[in-house]
Design a protein around this motif. Structure first.
Motif, mmCIF file in Angstrom:
data_model
loop_
_atom_site.group_PDB
_atom_site.id
_atom_site.type_symbol
_atom_site.label_atom_id
_atom_site.label_comp_id
_atom_site.label_asym_id
_atom_site.label_seq_id
_atom_site.Cartn_x
_atom_site.Cartn_y
_atom_site.Cartn_z
ATOM 1 N N ALA A 120 0.855 -1.032 -0.038
ATOM 2 C CA ALA A 120 -0.048 0.001 -0.053
ATOM 3 C C ALA A 120 0.762 1.368 0.220
ATOM 4 O O ALA A 120 0.449 2.409 -0.512
ATOM 5 C CB ALA A 120 -1.067 0.012 1.194
ATOM 6 N N ARG A 135 2.320 1.913 -3.530
ATOM 7 C CA ARG A 135 1.316 2.265 -4.400
ATOM 8 C C ARG A 135 0.645 3.489 -4.418
ATOM 9 O O ARG A 135 0.156 3.951 -5.207
ATOM 10 C CB ARG A 135 0.109 1.043 -4.449
ATOM 11 C CG ARG A 135 0.628 -0.115 -4.954
ATOM 12 C CD ARG A 135 -0.313 -1.321 -5.471
ATOM 13 N NE ARG A 135 -1.395 -0.671 -6.397
ATOM 14 C CZ ARG A 135 -1.321 -0.689 -7.821
ATOM 15 N NH1 ARG A 135 -0.140 -0.741 -8.389
ATOM 16 N NH2 ARG A 135 -2.154 -0.291 -8.314
ATOM 17 N N THR A 136 0.627 3.890 -3.254
ATOM 18 C CA THR A 136 -0.195 5.377 -3.058
ATOM 19 C C THR A 136 0.796 6.639 -3.542
ATOM 20 O O THR A 136 1.903 6.336 -3.406
ATOM 21 C CB THR A 136 -0.439 5.429 -1.264
ATOM 22 O OG1 THR A 136 -1.306 6.630 -1.314
ATOM 23 C CG2 THR A 136 0.664 5.589 -0.584
ATOM 24 N N ARG A 137 -0.181 7.647 -3.865
ATOM 25 C CA ARG A 137 0.484 8.751 -4.629
ATOM 26 C C ARG A 137 0.387 10.005 -3.323
ATOM 27 O O ARG A 137 0.981 10.843 -3.544
ATOM 28 C CB ARG A 137 0.105 9.161 -5.889
ATOM 29 C CG ARG A 137 0.009 8.080 -6.806
ATOM 30 C CD ARG A 137 1.341 7.746 -7.417
ATOM 31 N NE ARG A 137 1.991 8.948 -8.142
ATOM 32 C CZ ARG A 137 2.985 9.073 -8.413
ATOM 33 N NH1 ARG A 137 3.697 8.034 -8.298
ATOM 34 N NH2 ARG A 137 3.534 10.086 -9.241
ATOM 35 N N ARG A 138 -0.370 9.719 -2.781
ATOM 36 C CA ARG A 138 -0.589 10.941 -1.576
ATOM 37 C C ARG A 138 0.559 10.649 -0.416
ATOM 38 O O ARG A 138 0.365 9.650 0.208
ATOM 39 C CB ARG A 138 -2.127 10.732 -0.891
ATOM 40 C CG ARG A 138 -3.111 10.719 -2.237
ATOM 41 C CD ARG A 138 -3.372 11.970 -2.731
ATOM 42 N NE ARG A 138 -3.925 12.821 -1.879
ATOM 43 C CZ ARG A 138 -3.861 14.271 -2.145
ATOM 44 N NH1 ARG A 138 -3.968 14.561 -3.345
ATOM 45 N NH2 ARG A 138 -4.291 15.066 -1.235
ATOM 46 N N ALA A 178 -1.001 9.808 3.143
ATOM 47 C CA ALA A 178 -1.362 8.359 3.297
ATOM 48 C C ALA A 178 -0.051 7.471 3.578
ATOM 49 O O ALA A 178 -0.049 6.738 4.332
ATOM 50 C CB ALA A 178 -2.063 7.878 2.309
ATOM 51 N N THR A 179 1.042 8.036 2.818
ATOM 52 C CA THR A 179 2.353 7.240 2.658
ATOM 53 C C THR A 179 2.673 7.496 4.238
ATOM 54 O O THR A 179 3.182 6.547 4.865
ATOM 55 C CB THR A 179 3.236 7.829 1.840
ATOM 56 O OG1 THR A 179 2.671 7.628 0.640
ATOM 57 C CG2 THR A 179 4.748 7.091 1.828
#
Length: 182
Positions: free
Chosen positions: A13, A16-19, A22-23
């Motif tokens: 996850a 894969r995340t771009r935000r 969230a990372t």
């Protein structure tokens, strides 16, 4: 196995995340899962350090950094093949290096046959502390504990610098035009 599965799912996850927010949050979750894994492996001191530094201080540092930068990761212009190859090779070497290690908790492991009996015999006389774990952490591994404390202190100072930089930025009226995707 459940903790390992959750660690792998969290790592995927994160990748894969771009935000970036969230990372940062998923990285804190990853550190907490790692701390739980260390508790299961009876390494409570390492679990405490992972929870404090990995989930606590590192998450705060990442959030402080996000306050000073953009919210979304920029698209990469290079192929991810080379970094993936380097990570894959490093993982393969690490796995290869663990193949000849003794099983966890094995009675014939060097830690059980050489190190533990020595600490159990010498600690009460050399240190004068009846609890052997405390004697090992406070005396024999004192420099290691000092190093861990220095890491936490340095991270705290870093957070203070980030907060003061953010405060100065807001006081000067910087509009934050460099924050794309906010």
């Amino acid at each position: 196995m459940a903790l390992f599965t959750m660690l792998v799912m969290t790592a995927l996850a994160i990748v894969r995340t771009r935000r970036l927010f969230a990372t940062a949050m998923l990285s804190g979750v990853f550190s907490l899962l790692s701390a739980q894994l260390f508790v299961v492996l009876d390494a409570v001191d390492v679990a405490f350090t992972e929870a404090a530094v990995g989930a606590g201080i590192s998450t705060v540092l990442m959030l402080g950094t996000l306050a000073l930068t953009g919210r979304v990761e920029k698209r990469s212009t290079h192929s991810p093949f080379l970094p993936l190859l380097v990570v894959g090779m490093t993982g393969a070497v690490l796995i290869y290096g663990t193949l000849d290690m003794p099983n966890f908790g094995a009675a014939d492991a060097p830690a059980q046959t050489h190190v533990s009996p020595d600490y159990l015999e010498r600690s009460p006389h050399e240190i004068g502390v009846p609890n052997v774990v405390t004697a090992v952490l406070a005396s024999y591994r004192g420099f290691d504990t000092l190093g861990e404390t220095a890491v936490v202190f340095t991270a705290g100072i870093g957070v203070l610098f980030l907060i003061s930089a953010l405060r100065r930025r807001r006081e000067t009226g910087d509009s934050g035009n460099d924050r794309k995707g906010a």
